[in-house]
Design a protein around this motif. Structure first.
Motif, mmCIF file in Angstrom:
data_model
loop_
_atom_site.group_PDB
_atom_site.id
_atom_site.type_symbol
_atom_site.label_atom_id
_atom_site.label_comp_id
_atom_site.label_asym_id
_atom_site.label_seq_id
_atom_site.Cartn_x
_atom_site.Cartn_y
_atom_site.Cartn_z
ATOM 1 N N THR A 38 0.840 -1.189 0.000
ATOM 2 C CA THR A 38 0.000 0.000 0.000
ATOM 3 C C THR A 38 0.880 1.245 0.000
ATOM 4 O O THR A 38 2.058 1.179 0.345
ATOM 5 C CB THR A 38 -0.916 0.049 1.236
ATOM 6 N N GLU A 40 0.698 3.686 2.022
ATOM 7 C CA GLU A 40 1.104 3.964 3.405
ATOM 8 C C GLU A 40 2.315 3.129 3.801
ATOM 9 O O GLU A 40 3.246 3.625 4.441
ATOM 10 C CB GLU A 40 -0.059 3.696 4.376
ATOM 11 N N TYR A 54 2.939 9.402 -3.171
ATOM 12 C CA TYR A 54 1.944 9.384 -4.248
ATOM 13 C C TYR A 54 2.524 9.942 -5.545
ATOM 14 O O TYR A 54 2.315 9.379 -6.623
ATOM 15 C CB TYR A 54 0.698 10.192 -3.861
ATOM 16 N N VAL A 70 -5.467 -3.354 -7.161
ATOM 17 C CA VAL A 70 -6.493 -3.083 -6.164
ATOM 18 C C VAL A 70 -6.914 -4.413 -5.585
ATOM 19 O O VAL A 70 -7.119 -5.377 -6.311
ATOM 20 C CB VAL A 70 -7.699 -2.364 -6.799
ATOM 21 N N ARG A 73 -9.183 -4.927 1.032
ATOM 22 C CA ARG A 73 -10.417 -4.318 1.517
ATOM 23 C C ARG A 73 -10.221 -3.811 2.930
ATOM 24 O O ARG A 73 -9.694 -4.502 3.777
ATOM 25 C CB ARG A 73 -11.549 -5.332 1.516
ATOM 26 N N GLU A 74 -10.637 -2.591 3.134
ATOM 27 C CA GLU A 74 -10.669 -2.016 4.476
ATOM 28 C C GLU A 74 -12.045 -1.415 4.626
ATOM 29 O O GLU A 74 -12.325 -0.352 4.103
ATOM 30 C CB GLU A 74 -9.565 -0.971 4.655
ATOM 31 N N HIS A 77 -14.157 0.028 1.449
ATOM 32 C CA HIS A 77 -13.278 0.568 0.412
ATOM 33 C C HIS A 77 -12.163 -0.409 0.066
ATOM 34 O O HIS A 77 -11.744 -1.201 0.886
ATOM 35 C CB HIS A 77 -12.661 1.895 0.887
ATOM 36 N N ARG A 78 -11.680 -0.293 -1.154
ATOM 37 C CA ARG A 78 -10.506 -1.056 -1.582
ATOM 38 C C ARG A 78 -9.301 -0.136 -1.549
ATOM 39 O O ARG A 78 -9.404 1.029 -1.902
ATOM 40 C CB ARG A 78 -10.688 -1.591 -3.001
ATOM 41 N N LYS A 79 -8.180 -0.671 -1.132
ATOM 42 C CA LYS A 79 -6.936 0.109 -1.088
ATOM 43 C C LYS A 79 -6.028 -0.323 -2.217
ATOM 44 O O LYS A 79 -5.838 -1.509 -2.453
ATOM 45 C CB LYS A 79 -6.222 -0.128 0.236
ATOM 46 N N ARG A 81 -2.611 -1.096 -4.120
ATOM 47 C CA ARG A 81 -1.282 -1.592 -3.823
ATOM 48 C C ARG A 81 -0.454 -1.429 -5.085
ATOM 49 O O ARG A 81 -0.982 -1.451 -6.186
ATOM 50 C CB ARG A 81 -1.316 -3.073 -3.426
#
Length: 119
Positions: A38, A40, A54, A70, A73-74, A77-79, A81
């Protein structure tokens, strides 16, 4: 978990690839992207702000040196990668004696795209 890669059938632009390779932060990100991460996690691993991370990932994906997937899941929403998808980069002259760049994409990167079918 399924991962979906955004389509990128275009050959990366020479200047775009060179700009990414000339950027220390981009090279550092490529070095840690052995598996999808991700934004983050990338920012934490490289000790860079999220905004910088970013921007560098945009540069790398535009240059065709990383792919966005993509699948995490959180909540609802999808995060996104990212994973590096290159094995080797060659710079040479074409038949018109103009510089060109060839990117050999890693066969290992396809393992992540194959996961998208294995819901």
């Amino acid at each position: 978990m399924s991962l979906e890669f955004s389509p990128s059938d275009e050959t990366p632009d020479f200047e775009c690839v060179i700009a990414a390779l000339d950027d220390c932060a981009c090279r550092e990100i490529i070095a840690i992207l052995e598996e999808p991460m991700t934004v983050e996690a990338i920012a934490e691993a490289t000790e860079r702000p999220l905004s910088t991370t970013y921007r560098k990932l945009d540069c790398l994906t535009e240059a065709g040196l990383a792919e966005e997937a993509v699948g995490v899941r959180e909540g609802r929403h999808r995060k996104a990668r990212y994973v590096a998808n290159l094995e080797r980069i060659s710079i040479g002259l074409d038949e018109d004696n103009e510089l060109r760049v060839d990117v050999d994409y890693a066969s290992g990167a396809s393992i992540w795209s194959e996961l998208q079918g294995g819901h």
